[in-house]
Design a protein around this motif. Structure first.
Motif, PDB file in Angstrom:
ATOM      1  N   LYS A   1      53.094  47.805  34.100  1.00 54.45           N
ATOM      2  CA  LYS A   1      53.019  49.093  34.798  1.00 54.45           C
ATOM      3  C   LYS A   1      53.781  49.022  36.114  1.00 54.45           C
ATOM      4  O   LYS A   1      53.588  48.104  36.902  1.00 54.45           O
ATOM      5  CB  LYS A   1      51.560  49.461  35.049  1.00 54.45           C
ATOM      6  CG  LYS A   1      51.384  50.848  35.608  1.00 54.45           C
ATOM      7  CD  LYS A   1      49.907  51.191  35.727  1.00 54.45           C
ATOM      8  CE  LYS A   1      49.748  52.590  36.284  1.00 54.45           C
ATOM      9  NZ  LYS A   1      48.329  52.930  36.436  1.00 54.45           N
ATOM     10  N   GLU A   2      54.625  50.019  36.322  1.00 50.78           N
ATOM     11  CA  GLU A   2      55.393  50.073  37.565  1.00 50.78           C
ATOM     12  C   GLU A   2      54.594  50.807  38.631  1.00 50.78           C
ATOM     13  O   GLU A   2      53.790  51.687  38.335  1.00 50.78           O
ATOM     14  CB  GLU A   2      56.722  50.781  37.319  1.00 50.78           C
ATOM     15  CG  GLU A   2      57.644  50.000  36.408  1.00 50.78           C
ATOM     16  CD  GLU A   2      58.975  50.695  36.223  1.00 50.78           C
ATOM     17  OE1 GLU A   2      59.347  51.529  37.059  1.00 50.78           O
ATOM     18  OE2 GLU A   2      59.634  50.394  35.226  1.00 50.78           O
TER      19      GLU A   2
ATOM     20  N   SER B   1      47.960  47.867  44.239  1.00 50.69           N
ATOM     21  CA  SER B   1      46.931  46.853  44.458  1.00 50.69           C
ATOM     22  C   SER B   1      46.641  46.155  43.134  1.00 50.69           C
ATOM     23  O   SER B   1      46.413  46.812  42.114  1.00 50.69           O
ATOM     24  CB  SER B   1      45.657  47.499  44.997  1.00 50.69           C
ATOM     25  OG  SER B   1      44.607  46.554  45.024  1.00 50.69           O
ATOM     26  N   TYR B   2      46.620  44.857  43.170  1.00 54.18           N
ATOM     27  CA  TYR B   2      46.339  44.091  41.963  1.00 54.18           C
ATOM     28  C   TYR B   2      44.870  43.696  41.858  1.00 54.18           C
ATOM     29  O   TYR B   2      44.490  42.950  40.961  1.00 54.18           O
ATOM     30  CB  TYR B   2      47.241  42.849  41.912  1.00 54.18           C
ATOM     31  CG  TYR B   2      48.674  43.219  41.635  1.00 54.18           C
ATOM     32  CD1 TYR B   2      49.083  43.544  40.355  1.00 54.18           C
ATOM     33  CD2 TYR B   2      49.605  43.296  42.663  1.00 54.18           C
ATOM     34  CE1 TYR B   2      50.386  43.913  40.086  1.00 54.18           C
ATOM     35  CE2 TYR B   2      50.916  43.660  42.415  1.00 54.18           C
ATOM     36  CZ  TYR B   2      51.302  43.963  41.122  1.00 54.18           C
ATOM     37  OH  TYR B   2      52.592  44.334  40.863  1.00 54.18           O
TER      38      TYR B   2
ATOM     39  N   GLY C   1      42.227  45.665  41.109  1.00 55.17           N
ATOM     40  CA  GLY C   1      41.641  46.266  39.905  1.00 55.17           C
ATOM     41  C   GLY C   1      42.034  45.555  38.626  1.00 55.17           C
ATOM     42  O   GLY C   1      41.169  45.171  37.828  1.00 55.17           O
ATOM     43  N   PRO C   2      43.333  45.348  38.398  1.00 57.83           N
ATOM     44  CA  PRO C   2      43.731  44.633  37.186  1.00 57.83           C
ATOM     45  C   PRO C   2      43.189  43.198  37.131  1.00 57.83           C
ATOM     46  O   PRO C   2      42.824  42.709  36.056  1.00 57.83           O
ATOM     47  CB  PRO C   2      45.254  44.633  37.251  1.00 57.83           C
ATOM     48  CG  PRO C   2      45.594  45.813  38.089  1.00 57.83           C
ATOM     49  CD  PRO C   2      44.488  45.944  39.077  1.00 57.83           C
ATOM     50  N   ALA C   3      43.112  42.541  38.267  1.00 58.41           N
ATOM     51  CA  ALA C   3      42.558  41.179  38.289  1.00 58.41           C
ATOM     52  C   ALA C   3      41.074  41.200  37.939  1.00 58.41           C
ATOM     53  O   ALA C   3      40.594  40.341  37.192  1.00 58.41           O
ATOM     54  CB  ALA C   3      42.782  40.539  39.651  1.00 58.41           C
ATOM     55  N   LEU C   4      40.347  42.178  38.458  1.00 55.02           N
ATOM     56  CA  LEU C   4      38.934  42.307  38.114  1.00 55.02           C
ATOM     57  C   LEU C   4      38.745  42.642  36.638  1.00 55.02           C
ATOM     58  O   LEU C   4      37.801  42.159  36.000  1.00 55.02           O
ATOM     59  CB  LEU C   4      38.261  43.376  38.988  1.00 55.02           C
ATOM     60  CG  LEU C   4      38.012  42.980  40.431  1.00 55.02           C
ATOM     61  CD1 LEU C   4      37.558  44.192  41.246  1.00 55.02           C
ATOM     62  CD2 LEU C   4      36.988  41.863  40.514  1.00 55.02           C
TER      63      LEU C   4
ATOM     64  N   SER D   1      41.945  50.640  39.998  1.00 57.43           N
ATOM     65  CA  SER D   1      41.568  50.954  38.619  1.00 57.43           C
ATOM     66  C   SER D   1      41.144  49.677  37.903  1.00 57.43           C
ATOM     67  O   SER D   1      41.944  48.786  37.669  1.00 57.43           O
ATOM     68  CB  SER D   1      42.755  51.600  37.897  1.00 57.43           C
ATOM     69  OG  SER D   1      42.385  51.941  36.598  1.00 57.43           O
ATOM     70  N   THR D   2      39.869  49.602  37.567  1.00 56.36           N
ATOM     71  CA  THR D   2      39.325  48.450  36.869  1.00 56.36           C
ATOM     72  C   THR D   2      38.261  48.919  35.890  1.00 56.36           C
ATOM     73  O   THR D   2      37.756  50.035  36.000  1.00 56.36           O
ATOM     74  CB  THR D   2      38.730  47.417  37.855  1.00 56.36           C
ATOM     75  OG1 THR D   2      38.191  46.332  37.124  1.00 56.36           O
ATOM     76  CG2 THR D   2      37.660  48.019  38.726  1.00 56.36           C
TER      77      THR D   2
END
Length: 161
Positions: free
Chosen positions: A52-53, A57-58, A60-63, A116-117
Motif C-alpha cells: 500500500k502506498e 504510520s506502520y 497499525g499494520p505491525a499490530l 488501521s489495525t
C-alpha cells in the motif's frame, strides 16, 4: 507383544476425549476460525506494510501482524489436546484480549496513534470478532469437559454408595 505394550503406554499418556458433541464442535469451530482470521489479518498487514502506498504510520499494520501471529498460535493450541497446548492457548488468548482492549481504547482516544489495525475500535472492521473470539476461546478452554480432555483436570471417579 512389544506392539501391544507400546500401544497401551501411548494411549494411557494421551488424555481421553470426554467432551460432549457440542463442546467438541465449538472447539472445531475455534480451530478453523482462528487460522482463517490469521490469514485475513496477515494478508491485511502484509498489504499495508509492503504494497500500500502512502502509509503514514506502520503501527497499525505491525499490530495486525502481531494479531495474526496470536491467531495462528492459538489455533495450534486448539488443534492439539496436550497440557502444553492448553497453556499456550490460554496465554495467547489472554494477551489477545488485553491487546484488543488496549488498542481498541487507544484508537478511540487517539485514532491517529493507532491507525488501521484489526484491533482498531475493538475489531469493528471484522464485526467485533477480534474482541469476542478470544473471550469465547477462553470460555471454551476453561469448560470442565475441555479441561478434562487436555488432561488439566482429572476425570471424576464414580463413587460406590
Amino acid at each position: 507383544m512389544k506392539e501391544s505394550s507400546i500401544e497401551s503406554t501411548t494411549s494411557s499418556e494421551l488424555p481421553r476425549d470426554v467432551r460432549s458433541p457440542f463442546i467438541r464442535r465449538a472447539g472445531t469451530i475455534l480451530a478453523i476460525s482462528y487460522p482463517v482470521l490469521a490469514l485475513s489479518t496477515g494478508f491485511r498487514s502484509v498489504y499495508q506494510l509492503f504494497l500500500k502506498e502512502g502509509v503514514t504510520s506502520y503501527t497499525g499494520p505491525a499490530l495486525s501482524a502481531v494479531a495474526a501471529l496470536c491467531y495462528l498460535t492459538a489455533a495450534i493450541g486448539f488443534a492439539y489436546r496436550r497440557r502444553w497446548a492448553w497453556w499456550l492457548s490460554v496465554s495467547v488468548l489472554g494477551f489477545e484480549t488485553l491487546m484488543t482492549l488496549v488498542v481498541g481504547t487507544l484508537s478511540v482516544i487517539n485514532p491517529d496513534l493507532i491507525g488501521s489495525t484489526v484491533w482498531r475500535l475493538f475489531g469493528i472492521d471484522y464485526g467485533f470478532f477480534p474482541l469476542l473470539q478470544p473471550l469465547l476461546g477462553l470460555a471454551w478452554l476453561f469448560h470442565p469437559e475441555t479441561l478434562q480432555s487436555y488432561g488439566i483436570r482429572p476425570s471424576p471417579t464414580p463413587t460406590n454408595s
